[in-house]
Scaffold this active site. Structure first.
Site, short mmCIF file in Angstrom:
data_model
loop_
_atom_site.label_atom_id
_atom_site.label_comp_id
_atom_site.label_asym_id
_atom_site.label_seq_id
_atom_site.Cartn_x
_atom_site.Cartn_y
_atom_site.Cartn_z
CB ALA A 193 -0.89 -0.01 1.24
CD GLU A 202 1.36 -5.48 5.62
OE1 GLU A 202 2.23 -6.32 5.96
OE2 GLU A 202 0.71 -5.57 4.57
N1 3HC Z 1 4.46 3.50 0.15
C1 3HC Z 1 4.90 4.73 -0.19
N2 3HC Z 1 6.17 5.00 -0.48
C2 3HC Z 1 7.04 4.00 -0.42
C3 3HC Z 1 6.66 2.69 -0.07
C4 3HC Z 1 5.29 2.45 0.22
N3 3HC Z 1 4.84 1.24 0.54
N4 3HC Z 1 7.75 1.91 -0.10
C5 3HC Z 1 8.77 2.70 -0.46
N5 3HC Z 1 8.35 3.94 -0.66
C6 3HC Z 1 9.13 5.10 -1.11
C7 3HC Z 1 10.22 5.48 -0.14
O1 3HC Z 1 9.73 6.37 0.83
C8 3HC Z 1 11.26 6.10 -1.04
O2 3HC Z 1 10.83 7.41 -1.32
P1 3HC Z 1 11.91 8.59 -1.47
O3 3HC Z 1 12.79 8.18 -2.61
O4 3HC Z 1 11.07 9.78 -1.73
O5 3HC Z 1 12.64 8.64 -0.17
C9 3HC Z 1 11.12 5.31 -2.34
O6 3HC Z 1 9.83 4.69 -2.27
C10 3HC Z 1 12.15 4.23 -2.50
O7 3HC Z 1 12.17 3.46 -1.31
P2 3HC Z 1 13.52 2.86 -0.73
O8 3HC Z 1 14.55 3.92 -0.69
O9 3HC Z 1 13.18 2.18 0.54
O10 3HC Z 1 13.89 1.84 -1.89
P3 3HC Z 1 14.60 0.43 -1.80
O11 3HC Z 1 14.73 -0.02 -3.21
O12 3HC Z 1 15.80 0.51 -0.94
O13 3HC Z 1 13.56 -0.53 -1.03
C11 3HC Z 1 11.42 -1.54 -0.55
C12 3HC Z 1 12.31 -0.85 -1.61
C13 3HC Z 1 12.04 -2.85 -0.13
C14 3HC Z 1 10.07 -1.75 -1.18
C15 3HC Z 1 11.33 -0.60 0.68
O14 3HC Z 1 11.00 0.70 0.23
C16 3HC Z 1 10.27 -1.00 1.66
O15 3HC Z 1 10.53 -1.84 2.49
N6 3HC Z 1 9.09 -0.38 1.57
C17 3HC Z 1 8.02 -0.56 2.54
C18 3HC Z 1 7.34 -1.86 2.36
C19 3HC Z 1 6.17 -1.94 3.30
O16 3HC Z 1 6.28 -1.70 4.49
N7 3HC Z 1 5.01 -2.32 2.76
C20 3HC Z 1 3.82 -2.41 3.51
C21 3HC Z 1 3.00 -1.19 3.28
S1 3HC Z 1 1.55 -1.17 4.27
C22 3HC Z 1 0.49 -2.19 3.44
O17 3HC Z 1 0.82 -2.74 2.44
C23 3HC Z 1 -0.86 -2.30 4.07
C24 3HC Z 1 -1.66 -3.41 3.46
O18 3HC Z 1 -1.57 -4.55 4.27
C25 3HC Z 1 -3.11 -3.03 3.36
#
Ligand code: 3HC
Ligand code: NAI
Length: 703
Positions: A63, A127
């Site tokens: 998300a 999450e």
């Molecule tokens: N939402 C919004 N922005 C996100 C995002 C997300 N889920 N994941 C990454 N981004 C953004 C980062 O803030 C960053 O933005 P910036 O360049 O402006 O600082 C950009 O994307 C790149 O992120 P990273 O620098 O972290 O890139 P990497 O390539 O090193 O890593 C990744 C990629 C492994 C996907 C890492 O970003 C990550 O772990 N993201 C979060 C994953 C996460 O927690 N997902 C769960 C979301 S909640 C959800 O899904 C709820 C659902 O159950 C309903």
């Protein structure tokens, strides 16, 4: 504008390609794009199967977190309504997972009928690290596919698994080692069409509990209790997985949403999401071009093989970088190298690394007694005694032997990096790299940007920090930098409260109940009361302003009660037990009397307010002086280096959450109630007053 979803049909296969950089975050547009494409595929009679894949280097990061708390988050289609539609698709859907599939990204895959992956794919439900739980079926579908034990482990830890593990667990159907994944996925889809492979729905599955041990959930709760103390989301994750066993899919999904919403509105969720963005913001330095050419770091020299030097060496060796470790005397070098081996052996015994990897790392660390051996290293980190004269003489020698362009860093905790740089002819190459103890474990790396530090030096060390898996935060020059400077007022209040009548155990308990990993008095007993005594040397003049709180520490120091290492400090140590010491309580009484401080009953609320507000107030000064670029950097320092609870998001986020007007009122209250001490130490920082008056938070502040 490039569409966020590409749709095409090849033969009988429709391909839905997610294309929303950087991480295919499932924001409103991407969700809508997926559903439009899906409907096209369903309405096209020629299409017999659907592939969902990605044009980015990962599959999907879940998300879009930046939508949380905004209207967009609830704009249809939302994941909880669209995924059951995909799950009930009359045509088989194949998720072709080309990299990370996280959170909602993995939940999207779980709603598909088949999942195939490239070998480097990584699948997880992180999450919980954002203070929430998987809210689009993850807690219901994953246990149905891989069983409740493994699912619970993944959901509560938030850690991803690799493709091979996912295959072994039955989470994915195939791993394909191929350079043309899309063609492979289409071939796979065609085979499914040909073999008339069935569509599948998790609604038809129940959770397999035949091997589930009795009391599984109770035991699981006990096993994570220490690690998750104070966190709200982990328990809700467990309840959701319990529901997956007890309820049919539709009812379980409903329960999951209720639990998700409970978590989503907590200050904890806001705090943990704040830290997620804080980590990513910390590497952005105002005014610096992130694309500028960097210096190459292939080998590192470390001066001093003591507590810090050894740990720092391990970080680089673990990342495959060659280290030369320099000491003044052979026996000290031998001791240092032995301690390093010992540390590795402990990790190997605990199964954290193979003996092969251990030997490889140890082989990368070579001891030396000669500065000449540092003539070709790219980066030197000095970690000798905390004494400015010794450090200056080390830097003079480095200036003589190191090659032009080598980065010269000091691990000083408190000293002036400018003064150290000034003894060299290359102050532009000098920087502070403040590691935390134990340096091979602690994530934080405070990078001290000195007045003349060159921009490419700063950017190079930021990148190097990532290579050695640290969380870097940039600080400007001041006594103690961000962390130790703010830790000082926190410690001052903790100690002063003992003089005012609280016992060390009461102070520490109030702080651990607040969520801190340890109370302050236990921390300094561990770090060494003598170490704190020496550190204060640099600020005696300022402290003389109101010496009362340090008197107690000074007296313990003069009694040789240095803390854990001498068996006595603020506490008595018996084996692993830490006991309240009647002598310290007596000492606090007599000292208080001498200093005209009347002792009284002190509430836990006062302990928390005084310690935390004093620290926040110093943080406000740090921000205003430009020592820190943003309040979230300060929060990273404390959550990664000082055991501040992540579920509170750091001291500045905590203050924002409490409200700066409330913090200001607290400061003023203690300023007027605590006599001389209050007048000296509870003067509100101008920035705190300004932001509170404007109804703003630290987050809003731009230097
Ligand atoms: N939402 C919004 N922005 C996100 C995002 C997300 N889920 N994941 C990454 N981004 C953004 C980062 O803030 C960053 O933005 P910036 O360049 O402006 O600082 C950009 O994307 C790149 O992120 P990273 O620098 O972290 O890139 P990497 O390539 O090193 O890593 C990744 C990629 C492994 C996907 C890492 O970003 C990550 O772990 N993201 C979060 C994953 C996460 O927690 N997902 C769960 C979301 S909640 C959800 O899904 C709820 C659902 O159950 C309903
Ligand atoms: P330590 O006393 O364990 O090690 C210092 C080592 O430096 C000793 O082995 C000593 O022999 C060696 N040394 C002294 N002078 C030298 C010289 N001229 N040339 C080469 N080697 C020399 O000290 P520790 O704890 O490792 O601290 C080192 C530095 O790291 C200090 O600046 C300290 O403030 C800082 N630091 C310490 C932390 C801690 O928790 N111990 C945390 C963060 C920073």
């Amino acid at each position: 504008m490039t569409p966020v979803v590409n749709y095409e049909v090849q033969g009988e296969v429709a391909i839905i390609t997610l294309n929303s950089p950087p991480v295919n975050g499932l924001g409103f547009k991407l969700r809508a794009g997926i559903m439009n494409s899906y409907e096209n595929a369903i309405n096209d009679a020629a299409v017999k199967a659907i592939v969902i894949t990605s044009a980015q280097k990962l599959f999907c990061g879940g998300a879009d977190i930046s939508e949380f708390g905004t209207e967009k988050m609830n704009m249809e289609p939302v994941l909880p309504t669209m995924l059951p539609v995909l799950e009930e698709s009359p045509k088989p859907i194949i998720a072709a997972i080309n990299g990370f599939a996280l959170g909602g990204g993995l939940e999207l895959c779980l709603a598909c009928d088949y999942r195939i992956a490239l070998p480097h794919a990584s699948l997880g439900l992180p999450e919980v690290k954002l203070g929430i739980l998987p809210g689009a079926g993850g807690t219901q579908r994953l246990p149905r596919l891989i069983g409740p034990q493994k699912a619970l482990e993944m959901i509560v830890s938030g850690n991803p698994i690799n493709a091979q593990t996912a295959l072994d667990l039955g989470l994915i159907d195939h791993i394909f080692k191929t350079d043309d994944f899309l063609t492979t996925a289409i071939e796979y889809a065609n085979q499914l069409i040909e073999s008339k492979a069935p569509v599948k729905s998790c609604a038809d599955l129940s959770v397999d509990i035949k091997d589930l041990p009795n009391n599984f959930f109770t035991d699981f709760r006990t096993s994570i209790a220490r690690r998750t103390k104070g966190f709200f989301a982990p328990e809700r994750c467990i309840q959701a997985v319990e529901a997956s066993i007890e309820l049919p899919l539709a009812a379980g999904l409903k329960k999951e949403i209720e639990l998700f919403q409970e978590c989503a509105v907590t200050p904890q969720a806001r705090a943990q999401q704040h830290l997620f963005f804080a980590e990513r913001a910390a590497g952005r330095i105002p005014g610096l071009d992130p694309k500028m050419p960097l210096r190459d770091i292939k080998s590192v020299g470390i001066i001093g093989a003591g507590t810090m030097g050894g740990g720092i060496a391990m970080n680089f060796a673990n990342a495959g970088i060659e280290v030369k470790l320099l000491e003044i005397k052979g026996d000290a070098l031998e001791r240092g190298l032995k301690a390093i081996r010992n540390n590795y052996e402990i990790s190997a015994k605990r199964g954290k690394l193979t003996s092969e990897k251990m030997e490889k790392s140890i082989g990368l660390i070579n001891g030396t007694l000669s500065y000449d051996d540092l003539s070709d290293v790219d980066l030197v980190i000095e970690a000798v005694f905390e004494n400015i004269e010794i450090k200056k003489s080390v830097f003079q020698q480095l200036d003589k032997v190191c090659k032009p362009g080598a980065i010269l860093a000091t691990n000083t905790s408190y000293l002036d990096v400018d003064a150290i740089a000034a003894v060299t002819k290359r102050p532009q190459d000098v920087i502070g790299l403040h590691f935390f103890s134990p340096a091979n474990v602690m994530k934080l790396l405070e990078i001290v940007r000195a007045t003349h530090t060159a921009n490419d030096v700063l950017l190079t060390v930021l990148k190097t920090a990532q290579r050695i898996k640290k969380t870097p935060v940039v600080s400007g020059i001041c006594w103690g930098f961000i962390g130790n400077r703010m830790f000082e007022p926190y410690g001052r209040e903790a100690t002063r409260l003992v003089l005012e009548g609280a016992t060390p155990a009461q102070v520490d308990k109030a702080l651990t109940d607040f969520g801190c990993a340890m109370g302050f008095l236990s921390v300094i007993d561990m770090a060494g009361i003598d170490v704190g005594f020496m550190a204060r040397e640099g600020i005696r003049e300022r402290l003389n302003h109101d010496p009362s709180y340090q008197v107690l520490c000074d007296r313990l120091n003069n009694l040789g009660r240095f803390g854990q290492k001498t068996g006595r400090g603020f506490y008595i140590y018996e084996g692993r037990d830490r006991l309240e010491d009647p002598e310290v309580i007596e000492l606090s009484k007599t000292t208080a009397k001498e200093l005209n401080i009347s002792q009284r009953n002190i509430s836990d609320e006062e302990i928390v307010e005084r310690t935390i507000y004093a620290m926040v107030n110093e943080g406000a000064r740090i921000l205003e002086e430009g020592v820190s670029y943003r309040s979230s950097d300060i929060d990273l320092v404390f959550t990664n280096g000082y055991g501040f609870p992540a579920f509170r998001g750091g001291p500045m986020q905590y203050a924002d959450e409490v409200g700066l007007d409330v913090v200001l009122a607290g400061m003023k209250k203690y300023q007027s109630e605590l006599g001389e001490h209050g007048k000296n130490w509870f003067e509100p920082a101008p920035l705190l007053e300004k932001l509170a008056a404007q109804g703003k938070s630290f987050k809003d502040y731009q230097a």
